[in-house]
Write a protein that holds these residues in place. Structure first.
Motif, PDB file in Angstrom:
ATOM      1  N   GLU A   1     -19.639  42.019  43.716  1.00 43.66           N
ATOM      2  CA  GLU A   1     -19.421  42.379  45.121  1.00 43.66           C
ATOM      3  C   GLU A   1     -18.644  43.695  45.253  1.00 43.66           C
TER       4      GLU A   1
ATOM      5  N   LEU B   1     -15.309  36.582  49.511  1.00 41.85           N
ATOM      6  CA  LEU B   1     -15.970  35.478  48.808  1.00 41.85           C
ATOM      7  C   LEU B   1     -15.090  34.229  48.695  1.00 41.85           C
TER       8      LEU B   1
ATOM      9  N   ASP C   1     -18.761  37.151  40.282  1.00 39.74           N
ATOM     10  CA  ASP C   1     -19.232  37.376  41.653  1.00 39.74           C
ATOM     11  C   ASP C   1     -18.370  38.423  42.346  1.00 39.74           C
TER      12      ASP C   1
ATOM     13  N   ALA D   1     -13.282  42.088  48.214  1.00 36.20           N
ATOM     14  CA  ALA D   1     -14.339  41.212  47.684  1.00 36.20           C
ATOM     15  C   ALA D   1     -13.796  39.804  47.451  1.00 36.20           C
TER      16      ALA D   1
END
Lengths: 330, 330
Positions: free
Chosen positions: B12, B46, B8, B42
């Motif tokens: 990102e 997140l 992820d 990022a």
């Protein structure tokens, strides 16, 4: 870069891994000269190094001793290591493993996984029961230095800390100092507690007011930073918990226009190699640093070689070394 | 709720998973500031928390780095080790192996047999071709510090020694000193030769008489013992090959009723942690000791992890630190 494994040797020689293992461990009886030669040639060609950890299980003589210390930049600890190296017997090879920052348990697990044969632990042990159970389970003998408590599990090599602290107090009080301070670390190791107890007890018996206590980092910088809390207090005699703190404190006193020892006397602890080179040269309580390394090595080797199963407590003497940082008030 | 994964973060940031892994494991050197920022942003956005177990599963197995140094009691070397320990990435565990007294080759063979993954060699290498052949054969990468010659076999981390020596000469000569001496060890390491060359060359260019050379042991005691040969010689400026020698020499000068710097100026080399605490505080040429440890660690890990096969020469700067042991003659 991938290391050459025993499988690579087996493949190169065209024999089984078991055969390679037997041949390289001098268990050659059931193999032909041709097979032995093929294995040795393959080992040579590939540069294969047998795994010592496995060999140690089979009784190889090389001993690996792990040494755990709080810091290497304090010469007290680097001198202990140097001493162990200088005093090791010729028939026993030793590698010093020194890890510094991580948690003690992680360090020890790491050393055990790397096939260490014995440990010298010069750090505070938080959970001595757990540690002892772990090392006993893995059959790793260990000895502790007096940075840790004596829990009776194994040998401890200590100096007479109580007497050392008392000697420091006696020296300052004999010189007429009654307004005293102790510079000590935020976290006291077990031996430092005894050192301070000895100092305070001697003060009490001689009706000297309780020394002020200044807490700081256990380093030269810590000693330097502690002085701000002292200079407004009319202290004339300082006991620094070790030489590094004393050296930092002296520098700060000089920077604040205090003369050592004319305005303030200060005594350290350890007698690290730098102490006699300072200006003024540092009065201190000497620990037999070289002897601590030598004795610790001797004790752990006795255990590693199975020559001793009893638990010994060894106490080494401390000694007052009067140099130039203390002076009579009278 | 699904946990945020490294994928992820990579998505990102618009970079590869490998890049994220390297950057979050403090192995940032080969990435641009822009990439690093994107990844960190990022991660922050997140709320990604690296999974330690996952890191271990991906094969970042324990690495064992052997470090070979001439002495631990010189804080220059113990600080290098401390620095390597402090700067090691979290996903790579390292144990420092330090052996001291034996021959270099025996030490290295010993470390290789104990499964070391890489070596940092900070000692003079007598037979670099043989050593390189041995380590290449056994697939053990190594980097050298500039205590050894650069033989082009592997990475070398050095400081600009010639410039360092030159700065020491310039400082003394700028202060009006023309009657100079160098205190140096009986056996010069490669880097010390360059240091002295730089010093002498600067003297030559500025028509200053050749400095006298005093040979001694490379230690504080050596510095102390060297002074006897100096005090009859009307020298006013001393270049000590390192801080330990300078500290010993200053102590002997004071013991012989010479004032430092009023009678004699002295400059050291290294800027060990004690230098600023001496009285007078030591003028010296600072080596970036912390940086040397950090860079040596970085280079050897790159090689151990197979991320670099090229040979790099890394040169770090030295810096004149003027404190209290040097003074203008004018």
């Amino acid at each position: 870069m991938k290391k050459v494994s025993i499988k690579d040797v087996a493949r190169e020689a065209g024999v089984s891994v078991t055969a390679v293992s037997h041949i390289l461990n001098d268990n050659k009886q059931r193999f032909s000269q041709g097979t032995i030669k093929k294995v040795l040639d393959a080992k040579e060609k590939l540069g294969y190094i047998p795994n010592k950890n496995a060999q140690q299980l089979r009784g190889s003589k090389t001993k690996m001793i792990g040494v755990l210390l709080p810091s290497l930049t304090n010469p007290f600890f680097s001198t202990i290591i140097q001493s162990m190296d200088e005093h090791k017997p010729d028939n026993v090879e030793i590698i010093f493993l020194t890890t510094i920052n991580k948690g003690l348990e992680e360090n020890i697990k790491h050393l055990v996984e790397h096939g260490v044969d014995g440990l010298v632990i010069g750090r505070l042990i938080d959970e001595p029961e757990n540690l002892n159970a772990y090392l006993t389970k893995h059959k790793i003998p260990y000895v502790v230095l007096d940075q840790s408590e004596d829990n009776g599990f194994t040998d401890i090599i200590r100096t007479n800390e109580h007497e050392g602290g008392k000697s420091a107090a006696k020296h300052l009080i004999d010189y007429g100092h009654t307004n005293l301070a102790i510079i000590q670390p935020y976290e006291l190791m077990a031996n430092m507690k005894n050192r301070i107890d000895g100092f305070e007890q001697y003060c009490g018996v001689h009706n000297i007011p309780n020394p002020k206590k200044i807490n700081t980092e256990l380093s030269k910088l810590g000693g330097k930073n502690a002085v701000n809390q002292l200079i407004s207090q009319e202290v004339t005699g300082i006991f620094a918990i070790n030489d590094e703190i004393a050296i930092g404190a002296i520098r700060a006193l000089i920077d604040n226009n205090f003369a050592v020892p004319d305005d303030i006397s200060i005594i350290g602890y350890d007698d690290i190699d730098f102490a006699q080179y300072m200006n003024p040269a540092l009065t201190t309580i000497a620990q037999p640093i070289d002897e601590i390394g030598k004795v610790a090595l001797h004790q752990i080797l006795k255990k590693v070689e199975g020559l001793s199963s009893k638990t010994e407590k060894i106490e080494l003497p401390t000694q007052l070394i009067v140099r130039e940082t203390t002076q009579s008030l009278k």
